[in-house]
Design an enzyme around this catalytic site. Structure first.
Site, PDB file in Angstrom:
ATOM      1  N   ASN A  10       0.814  -1.221   0.000  1.00  0.00           N
ATOM      2  CA  ASN A  10       0.000   0.000   0.000  1.00  0.00           C
ATOM      3  C   ASN A  10       0.846   1.269   0.000  1.00  0.00           C
ATOM      4  OD1 ASN A  10      -2.547   1.668   0.872  1.00  0.00           O
ATOM      5  ND2 ASN A  10      -0.989   2.057   2.459  1.00  0.00           N
ATOM      6  N   THR A  24       6.200  18.454  -6.671  1.00  0.00           N
ATOM      7  CA  THR A  24       5.742  19.193  -7.855  1.00  0.00           C
ATOM      8  C   THR A  24       6.896  20.064  -8.360  1.00  0.00           C
ATOM      9  OG1 THR A  24       4.862  20.892  -6.397  1.00  0.00           O
ATOM     10  CG2 THR A  24       3.319  19.223  -7.207  1.00  0.00           C
ATOM     11  N   TYR A  29       3.783  10.378 -10.710  1.00  0.00           N
ATOM     12  CA  TYR A  29       2.838   9.529  -9.966  1.00  0.00           C
ATOM     13  C   TYR A  29       2.008   8.621 -10.883  1.00  0.00           C
ATOM     14  CZ  TYR A  29      -0.867   8.018  -6.804  1.00  0.00           C
ATOM     15  OH  TYR A  29      -1.753   7.253  -6.077  1.00  0.00           O
TER      16      TYR A  29
END
Ligand code: NAP
Length: 243
Positions: A88, A95, A166
């Site tokens: 998980n 950014t 991501y």
């Protein structure tokens, strides 16, 4: 060896991982709370135990080989095997993530955790999983990694912002999941990817619309698949997610 089902959830100190641990614990399972920070790990274990879960702490940084090896040793000493691994733990990364502006180090860091971390922990745990009667591996992925959805019409493509670290890390993870399923076909190990939906957690500044408990449901489903259940697939609550 323990009669109870033994599970390990990585990144279980908060967010969806914590709720996966709670959900598996509610089944009467013994749940290892994989977490890299000692204070956050202990707090989560205490909270789960207070809720009646047979929880135990597993120090685990998924980016560290020695940590993964030590985690496997801890579980072997405690239970002698592992029945369910839920990969998980993940990071969103720094950014900017527009492809034209991204720092390549952002991509390296995200892939190290979200993809290589899963491979590292899975391979450390595989000898213990092979001792289980019904081993299950659940990789927490995201529909933002679905190439089909990203290339669909606007109505179909609720796939989050442009994020070149991501989103492709989850596409990569999905591909890795499929490679494991191919290699492990013919064994009793079922490995699948799950998407929790858009969940309010630290990962997205709590902008998600689902609760962590709702997000955990798909992991519990995939962790409890019957022996003739699917492997090498990608699911959300509503069913199969297209690659
Ligand atoms: N939230 C969403 O909307 C959403 C949507 C789709 C998929 N997902 C996926 O669901 C999973 C859980 O996400 P979340 O939203 O619950 O995120 P979160 O609240 O940010 O939790 C992430 C967990 O991963 C842990 N972690 C990060 N790097 C680690 C490392 N190197 N070693 C060990 N643990 C590490 C964090 O530990 P620390 O506390 O130490 O940082 C934390 O426990 C992730 O795989 C995510 O990609 C989330």
């Amino acid at each position: 060896m323990s009669e109870r089902t033994i599970a390990l959830v990585t990144g279980a100190n908060k967010g969806i991982g914590y709720e996966i641990a709670a959900g598996l614990g509610a089944l009467g399972w013994s749940v290892g709370v994989g977490a890299r920070d000692e204070g956050r790990r202990k707090a989560a274990v205490e909270k789960l135990r207070a809720a009646g879960v047979d929880a135990f702490g597993v120090p685990l940084d998924v980016t560290d080989d020695a940590s993964a090896t030590a985690a496997a040793r801890l579980i072997e000493d405690r239970a002698g095997r592992l029945d369910v691994l839920v990969n998980n733990a993940a990071i969103a990364g720094a950014t900017p993530q527009e492809p034209t502006r991204v720092d390549p180090d952002t991509i390296r860091t995200v892939v190290e955790t979200n993809v290589i971390g899963v491979i590292r922990v899975t391979n450390a745990m595989l000898p213990l999983l092979r001792r289980s009667a019904s081993p299950r591996i659940v990789n927490m992925s995201s529909s933002v990694g679905s190439l089909t959805r990203q290339s669909g019409t606007a109505a179909e493509s609720a796939t989050g912002p442009v994020a070149v670290a991501y989103a492709p890390s989850k596409t990569f993870l999905n591909a890795v999941t499929l490679q494991y399923a191919r290699e492990l076909s013919g064994t009793n190990i079922l490995i699948n990817a799950g998407c929790p939906g858009y969940v309010a957690t630290d990962l997205n500044g709590f902008r998600g619309v689902r609760t962590p408990e709702q997000g955990a449901a798909i992991a519990v489903t995939l962790a409890t698949l019957p022996d003739d259940g699917p492997t090498g697939r990608f699911f959300e609550d509503a069913g199969v997610v297209p690659w």
